[in-house]
Design an enzyme around this catalytic site. Structure first.
Site, PDB file in Angstrom:
ATOM      1  N   ARG A 113       0.859  -1.186   0.000  1.00 30.40           N
ATOM      2  CA  ARG A 113       0.000   0.000   0.000  1.00 30.40           C
ATOM      3  C   ARG A 113       0.895   1.236   0.000  1.00 30.40           C
ATOM      4  O   ARG A 113       2.104   1.129   0.113  1.00 30.40           O
ATOM      5  CB  ARG A 113      -1.019   0.010   1.158  1.00 30.40           C
ATOM      6  CG  ARG A 113      -0.650  -0.575   2.471  1.00 30.40           C
ATOM      7  CD  ARG A 113       0.247   0.218   3.390  1.00 30.40           C
ATOM      8  NE  ARG A 113      -0.007   1.620   3.425  1.00 30.40           N
ATOM      9  CZ  ARG A 113       0.916   2.524   3.664  1.00 30.40           C
ATOM     10  NH1 ARG A 113       2.178   2.167   3.888  1.00 30.40           N
ATOM     11  NH2 ARG A 113       0.631   3.802   3.687  1.00 30.40           N
ATOM     12  N   ALA A 150       0.847   5.135  -2.196  1.00 29.49           N
ATOM     13  CA  ALA A 150       0.748   5.424  -3.630  1.00 29.49           C
ATOM     14  C   ALA A 150       1.980   5.001  -4.457  1.00 29.49           C
ATOM     15  O   ALA A 150       1.837   4.248  -5.428  1.00 29.49           O
ATOM     16  CB  ALA A 150       0.426   6.901  -3.819  1.00 29.49           C
ATOM     17  N   GLN A 179      -2.517   2.853   9.760  1.00 33.19           N
ATOM     18  CA  GLN A 179      -1.180   2.919   9.140  1.00 33.19           C
ATOM     19  C   GLN A 179      -0.212   3.733   9.997  1.00 33.19           C
ATOM     20  O   GLN A 179       0.991   3.471  10.007  1.00 33.19           O
ATOM     21  CB  GLN A 179      -1.260   3.557   7.743  1.00 33.19           C
ATOM     22  CG  GLN A 179      -1.942   2.714   6.698  1.00 33.19           C
ATOM     23  CD  GLN A 179      -3.422   3.036   6.590  1.00 33.19           C
ATOM     24  OE1 GLN A 179      -4.050   3.434   7.571  1.00 33.19           O
ATOM     25  NE2 GLN A 179      -3.995   2.854   5.429  1.00 33.19           N
ATOM     26  N   ASP A 221      -1.995  10.964  -2.536  1.00 32.40           N
ATOM     27  CA  ASP A 221      -2.370   9.907  -3.482  1.00 32.40           C
ATOM     28  C   ASP A 221      -2.678  10.470  -4.864  1.00 32.40           C
ATOM     29  O   ASP A 221      -2.525   9.786  -5.868  1.00 32.40           O
ATOM     30  CB  ASP A 221      -3.565   9.114  -2.954  1.00 32.40           C
ATOM     31  CG  ASP A 221      -3.121   8.246  -1.800  1.00 32.40           C
ATOM     32  OD1 ASP A 221      -3.113   8.734  -0.656  1.00 32.40           O
ATOM     33  OD2 ASP A 221      -2.730   7.094  -2.049  1.00 32.40           O
ATOM     34  N   ASN A 242      -5.565  12.450  -0.035  1.00 31.33           N
ATOM     35  CA  ASN A 242      -4.667  11.641   0.811  1.00 31.33           C
ATOM     36  C   ASN A 242      -5.561  10.876   1.785  1.00 31.33           C
ATOM     37  O   ASN A 242      -6.796  11.018   1.770  1.00 31.33           O
ATOM     38  CB  ASN A 242      -3.641  12.537   1.526  1.00 31.33           C
ATOM     39  CG  ASN A 242      -2.530  11.716   2.181  1.00 31.33           C
ATOM     40  OD1 ASN A 242      -1.933  10.846   1.561  1.00 31.33           O
ATOM     41  ND2 ASN A 242      -2.268  11.970   3.455  1.00 31.33           N
TER      42      ASN A 242
HETATM   43  O1  MRU Z   1      -4.615   3.302   1.890  1.00 32.97           O
HETATM   44  P1  MRU Z   1      -3.138   3.521   1.861  1.00 32.97           P
HETATM   45  O2  MRU Z   1      -2.422   3.006   3.055  1.00 32.97           O
HETATM   46  O3  MRU Z   1      -2.529   3.017   0.567  1.00 32.97           O
HETATM   47  O4  MRU Z   1      -2.990   5.093   1.856  1.00 32.97           O
HETATM   48  C1  MRU Z   1      -1.718   5.665   1.879  1.00 32.97           C
HETATM   49  C2  MRU Z   1      -1.737   7.140   1.939  1.00 32.97           C
HETATM   50  O5  MRU Z   1      -2.770   7.785   1.976  1.00 32.97           O
HETATM   51  C3  MRU Z   1      -0.396   7.820   1.840  1.00 32.97           C
HETATM   52  O6  MRU Z   1      -0.370   8.983   2.589  1.00 32.97           O
HETATM   53  C4  MRU Z   1      -0.121   8.172   0.374  1.00 32.97           C
HETATM   54  O7  MRU Z   1      -0.322   7.052  -0.441  1.00 32.97           O
HETATM   55  C5  MRU Z   1       1.239   8.687   0.169  1.00 32.97           C
HETATM   56  S1  MRU Z   1       2.462   7.441   0.395  1.00 32.97           S
HETATM   57  C6  MRU Z   1       3.982   8.096   0.068  1.00 32.97           C
END
Ligand code: MRU
Length: 345
Positions: free
Chosen positions: A44, A46, A194, A235, A245
Site C-alpha cells: 500500500r 501510492a 497505518q 495519493d 490523501n
Molecule cells: O490506503 P493507503 O495506506 O494506501 O494510503 C496511503 C496514503 O494515503 C499515503 O499517505 C499516500 O499514499 C502517500 S504514500 C507516500
C-alpha cells in the site's frame, strides 16, 4: 524494511497487514496474486502501489505462454486487472501507462523473450526512479524544517509506502540525518491504523523520536502549541493543488490552518494529475464496511450497523502551504506553479 524487492522472476512483498506484530515476506509470481495483494493492502501507499503494479505487468508478460499474435490482447487484460485494484492513487495508473507505452514501442519486436526482458527493465526503472526521487524530496524539503521541530504526520508516507525512504517521512529522515532535532507525532489513522502500525515502527527503527496519538487528539496538541509543522503524503494532486490523501488529512489541514501551523504535502511530481482540474473529480475509494465494524477481526460495532468507509479525502488547495516535490517546493497559486514545476527538467 523494504516494501518490495524484485527477485528476477517474482516480487517479494512485505505483508503490511501483519505489521508490526509479524514481519512476513511473500513471493508473488503472478499478476493476479499481485492484484489481490494490492486490494488487500499487503502492498500500500501510492508510490509502492505504482511500482508493484509495474512489476505485476512484467510478471504477466513473464507468465504468458501463448504466441506473439495474442500477446497484446492478453497484456490489455493484465493492465485492466491491475488498474481495477484501487482507484485513488494516480501512481498506479501512471506506472501502468509507462509500462504500456514501453510495450507500444516494441510493436515491431517479434521475440517475446526480448519483450519480456524490456518490460522487466522498465519496471526496474520505475522502482529506481522512485528511490531517487524520494531522496530528492527529502533534500528539497529541508529548508522548511526548523532546527528543532515537532512534526505531525497522518497515515504512512514512509519507506513502507514507497520503494525506499518515503515522501513525508523522507523529509523527516533527511532532516534527522543532517542533525536537526526532530520529533514526530504520528496520528494513528483510523480505520486501518497505518500511523500506529507502520509510521511508528519505521521511525523507531531509525531512532527518530516518535509519539503515537489518536486521530482526535491532533487539535488539542495544536492548541497547546505542541505542533510546529504538518507534513503528509499524497495519493493524487489535482491541477489546482487540491490533494487526495488518507481519510482524516482534510481535518488535520483545517486544524493546522485554524492554528496558523504550516501544512505541507510531500509527493513526487508523478502524483500530480493534470487531467483532474480540481479535487472534486478525484475518485475516492470506499472500502469494506467491516474495517469499521471490526478491529483486526475483533467486533467493535453491531454486526449489521450501516457503515460509510471512504478511504481518502481531499484537502482543498487553500489549506496547503506548499507541495514538496523532487524538483523543488511548489507554493500557491498551485494552478500556475504546479504546471511550471512539471515542465522544469
Ligand atoms: O490506503 P493507503 O495506506 O494506501 O494510503 C496511503 C496514503 O494515503 C499515503 O499517505 C499516500 O499514499 C502517500 S504514500 C507516500
Amino acid at each position: 524494511m523494504k516494501a518490495l524487492e524484485w527477485l528476477g522472476n517474482s516480487l517479494r512483498i512485505l505483508d503490511q497487514t501483519k505489521l508490526p506484530v509479524a514481519t512476513i515476506y511473500r513471493d508473488v509470481s503472478t499478476y493476479e496474486e499481485l492484484a489481490q495483494a494490492i486490494e488487500k493492502m499487503e502492498v500500500r501507499g501510492a508510490p509502492a502501489i505504482g511500482a508493484a503494479a509495474a512489476y505485476g505487468y512484467a510478471l504477466g508478460a513473464l507468465k504468458y505462454t501463448g504466441d506473439r499474435a495474442g500477446f497484446q490482447d492478453y497484456m490489455n487484460t493484465v493492465k485492466e486487472r491491475l488498474a481495477n485494484t484501487r482507484p485513488t492513487a494516480v501512481n498506479l495508473f501512471w506506472a501502468l501507462c509507462r509500462m504500456e507505452d514501453c510495450l507500444r514501442n516494441l510493436y515491431e519486436e517479434e521475440d517475446l523473450d526480448a519483450i519480456r526482458k524490456t518490460l522487466v527493465a522498465e519496471a526496474e526503472s520505475i522502482a529506481e526512479d522512485d528511490r531517487r526521487v524520494n531522496h530528492l524530496i527529502g533534500e528539497q524539503g529541508n529548508p522548511i524544517v526548523p532546527e528543532e521541530a515537532n512534526i505531525l504526520t497522518h497515515c504512512n508516507a514512509g519507506e513502507l509506502a514507497t520503494v525506499e525512504f518515503g515522501t513525508a517521512l523522507g523529509v523527516v529522515r533527511a532532516a534527522h540525518q543532517v542533525g536537526k532535532k526532530i520529533h514526530v507525532y504520528a496520528d494513528e489513522t483510523r480505520p486501518y491504523l497505518q500511523g500506529a502500525r507502520l509510521t511508528t515502527l519505521e521511525l523507531m527503527n531509525d531512532n527518530i523520536p516518535v509519539t503515537l496519538i489518536a486521530d482526535n487528539m491532533a487539535g488539542y496538541l495544536m492548541q497547546q502549541g505542541k505542533i510546529d509543522l504538518v507534513i503528509v503524503g499524497a495519493d493524487r494532486i489535482a491541477a489546482n493543488g487540491d490533494t487526495a490523501n488518507k481519510i482524516g488529512t482534510y481535518s488535520v489541514a483545517v486544524l493546522a490552518h485554524a492554528h496558523g501551523i504550516p501544512f505541507y504535502i510531500a509527493a513526487p511530481t508523478s502524483t500530480v494529475d493534470l487531467k483532474m482540474p480540481s479535487g472534486q473529480e478525484i475518485p475516492i475509494e470506499e472500502r469494506n464496511p467491516n474495517e469499521l465494524r471490526e478491529l483486526f477481526g475483533v467486533q467493535t460495532a453491531p454486526a449489521e450497523v450501516p457503515v460509510y468507509n471512504p478511504a481518502f479525502d481531499v484537502t482543498p488547495a487553500k489549506y496547503i502551504t506548499g507541495i514538496i516535490t523532487e524538483k523543488g517546493i511548489v507554493s500557491p497559486p498551485f494552478s500556475v506553479n504546479l504546471l511550471k514545476m512539471l515542465v522544469r527538467s
